[in-house]
Design an enzyme around this catalytic site. Structure first.
Site, PDB file in Angstrom:
ATOM      1  N   ASP A 133     -43.110 -26.408 -39.634  1.00 16.64           N
ATOM      2  CA  ASP A 133     -44.333 -26.206 -40.416  1.00 16.64           C
ATOM      3  C   ASP A 133     -45.190 -27.469 -40.437  1.00 16.64           C
ATOM      4  OD1 ASP A 133     -42.795 -27.715 -42.175  1.00 16.64           O
ATOM      5  OD2 ASP A 133     -43.069 -26.384 -43.894  1.00 16.64           O
TER       6      ASP A 133
ATOM      7  N   SER B  77     -36.514 -28.463 -44.503  1.00 14.18           N
ATOM      8  CA  SER B  77     -37.657 -29.067 -43.821  1.00 14.18           C
ATOM      9  C   SER B  77     -37.248 -30.341 -43.079  1.00 14.18           C
ATOM     10  CB  SER B  77     -38.777 -29.315 -44.826  1.00 14.18           C
ATOM     11  OG  SER B  77     -39.947 -29.723 -44.180  1.00 14.18           O
TER      12      SER B  77
ATOM     13  N   ASP C 141     -38.228 -27.124 -39.383  1.00 14.19           N
ATOM     14  CA  ASP C 141     -38.623 -25.742 -39.665  1.00 14.19           C
ATOM     15  C   ASP C 141     -40.028 -25.437 -39.145  1.00 14.19           C
ATOM     16  OD1 ASP C 141     -39.760 -27.328 -41.748  1.00 14.19           O
ATOM     17  OD2 ASP C 141     -40.013 -25.553 -43.003  1.00 14.19           O
TER      18      ASP C 141
ATOM     19  N   ASP D 283     -41.411 -30.689 -37.133  1.00 14.53           N
ATOM     20  CA  ASP D 283     -40.200 -30.912 -37.930  1.00 14.53           C
ATOM     21  C   ASP D 283     -39.256 -29.717 -37.779  1.00 14.53           C
ATOM     22  OD1 ASP D 283     -41.659 -29.091 -39.452  1.00 14.53           O
ATOM     23  OD2 ASP D 283     -41.209 -30.050 -41.369  1.00 14.53           O
TER      24      ASP D 283
END
Length: 573
Positions: free
Chosen positions: A307, A144, A305, A303
């Site tokens: 999400d 993340s 990834d 960010d």
């Protein structure tokens, strides 16, 4: 086995490759470093794995990834789900493609088909893909928004959400039961493909995902009306959001989308970012510079990834860009969806908005205004995703929106995890609607404060690294649990909730009741004047986090109140 014995096992056993051994030989005289790498197994927690990349039992490497996957495979087989397969996605971090393949080949060697994305994809697309493909489980390789030296591995179940109780503990038990690396299976990639146990996925999933996102648009005509005028600056923070975010905005008709060139392409070192986190103001430096150059209405960043979403919006009165917290951006989308679905008659029956216990209390005010049921769950988006499953099973409610304070939200039920791609799309629509009305997102936020109250939240975190740090964090929590404060500064505690003990105590009467939520190491203090404070150890970083919220009569009043509450908390620690 002690940490030195474990260290020597890795150095001497033929199972481990020479590159791993060379890395360990380089640190053999650094006892503290050896201990940190080998004093424990990298914990497979309720969300999976996350840690620093490197050799050792307490690090992210091909061996710890493979071992965790063997445990997951054993669980899938016991559940009778091997024939359904597992979907796998990965982000732009160092070793992400390699870890994805290690997981896939371990599954394949266990007779479980792996569907692996052809290249990096956002985490929410993994959630979507595994449901689309009818898989039993899913894996996404990502850390993340953590610093570049980290990577991680998140496990999902067939409903598309991250694994929840009781399956989380059952999978953890299976992972812990794999104690001998030699029992971990793997196979050759070419052989796995020939046997139909490794399948590459891509375009067909991308196209289906885009179609699902578009179903969340309420006023496509408004976007077309202002498409020539509205300007959006976007940064994918060198991660997975670049292609899907640009695609959805283009297909909806947005014409002026400016991507930060230095942060456009994948970069595992996040060279221009000290910390690839949309909560960090410094991460927006280049995006804000570009915004001023092009005269943008809104600045958005996802960010690595994709999400979580961070935004800045133009304040036309000052000409400056104002940062929005995750609570603020989530409330903007929530207000827009509830207001416009009510107005257009497209609100489903028995609508529900799902949020977490550490999210803004403004959510209560908004759901009350539109007669929408609000459901509070524990921190972690998997609990929001789980509610969608419960709604489908019981028919009790229809999910309209879900959000958490940490910059994550979900419109629609195409995924069961927070989705920054759909969040960008929704906020772009809200910005377009505001543009048509001759206002900005910041103006809309102020209107909401005037309508509902000036809610403001903050966080205070203490970082404690290593083995000693974990012990200090545990001691802090136990001190607060054993002797809960009766007040924080001028604010009296009305109610104390201990989610680990499943206990709610009314301080005025002494009456006790249950929280109604799963057991979790979280303490919550419900304070006077719609204020609150919550303490919990981070599940992904070596931190103890304190969340706080207040309600003021103006921006200045709310800021003063939240500062006073923060100082009162520090005094208690």
């Amino acid at each position: 086995m002690g940490f030195m014995e474990e260290f020597n096992f890795w150095l001497e056993d033929d199972y481990f490759d020479q590159q791993t051994k060379d890395e360990l030989l380089a640190i053999r005289n650094d006892t503290k470093e050896v201990e940190d790498r080998f004093y424990k197994e990298l914990e497979f927690g309720t969300g999976g794995l996350r840690g620093v990349i490197g050799a050792g039992t307490n690090r992210m490497n091909i061996y710890t990834v493979r071992k965790a996957t063997q445990g997951l495979a054993n669980y899938i087989i016991k559940q009778g789900g091997a024939s359904k397969g597992v979907a796998i996605a990965y982000d732009s971090r160092r070793m992400s493609p390699e870890f994805a393949d290690e997981a896939a080949l371990c599954l394949a060697a266990n007779g479980i088909k792996a569907y692996v994305f052809e290249s990096l994809r956002p985490t929410p697309m993994l959630s979507f893909a595994l449901r689309k493909l009818g898989c039993i489980s899913g894996i996404v390789v990502t850390a993340s928004h953590n610093p570049p030296e980290y990577n991680g591995y998140k496990a999902y179940w067939e409903d598309g959400a991250q694994v929840t109780a009781p399956k989380d503990e059952e999978i953890i038990a299976e992972v812990k039961a794999v104690t001998d690396y030699h029992t971990v299976k793997t196979m050759d990639k070419k052989a796995a493909m020939e046997q139909g146990l490794y399948e590459v996925i891509g375009k067909e999933i991308d196209d289906a995902y885009m179609e699902e996102l578009k179903k969340q648009i309420i006023h496509p005509d408004v976007i077309k009306e202002v498409a020539d005028d509205i300007k959006i600056v976007y940064s994918p923070f060198n991660g997975t959001g670049n292609i899907p975010v640009r695609r959805i905005l283009k297909e909806l008709g947005f014409k002026n989308v400016y991507v930060v060139p230095e942060q456009e392409n994948p970069d595992p070192n996040f060279t221009t970012l000290e910390y690839p986190n949309p909560e960090d103001p410094k991460a927006f430096t280049l995006a804000l510079k570009l915004a001023k150059e092009v005269g943008a209405d809104v600045v958005m960043a996802t960010d690595p990834d994709a999400d979580r979403l961070g935004i800045y919006a133009l304040d036309t009165k000052t000409g400056e860009y104002v940062p929005f917290t995750g609570n603020m951006s989530g409330m903007l989308i929530a207000e827009y969806i509830l207001r416009e679905r009510t107005k257009t008659g497209t609100m489903p029956e028995n609508p529900a908005l799902v949020t977490t216990i550490v999210t803004t209390n403004m959510a209560h005010a908004i759901t009350d205004a539109y007669h929408v049921k609000e459901i509070d769950v524990l921190t972690g988006f998997k609990y929001i995703g789980e509610q969608i499953k419960f709604f489908e099973q019981s028919g009790s409610n229809n999910y309209v929106f879900g959000l958490e304070e940490s910059y994550g939200c979900l419109a629609g039920t195409h995924a069961r995890d927070k989705d920054a791609v759909v969040a960008v799309m929704c906020l772009a629509e809200v910005a377009a609607y505001c543009k048509k009305e001759g206002i900005t997102l910041w103006d809309m936020m102020i209107d909401m404060y005037e309508k509902y109250g000036y809610y403001k939240e903050t966080q205070y975190a203490i970082t404690k690294k290593g083995k000693e740090g974990l012990e200090e964090i545990a001691a802090m929590m136990e001190k607060l649990r054993a002797n809960p404060p009766k007040e924080f500064g001028d604010l009296k505690v009305k109610q104390f909730r201990d989610y680990k003990a499943d206990k709610v105590v009314d301080l005025a009467t002494g009456a006790e009741s249950k929280t109604g939520l799963p057991s979790s190491n979280v303490l919550y203090f419900d304070l006077e004047n719609d204020s609150w404070c919550c303490a919990r150890p981070s599940g992904t970083e070596p931190k103890i986090k304190f969340y706080m919220g207040v309600k003021g009569t103006s921006l200045e009043d709310a800021a003063q109140k939240v500062d006073a509450l923060t100082e009162a908390l520090k005094a208690k620690l």
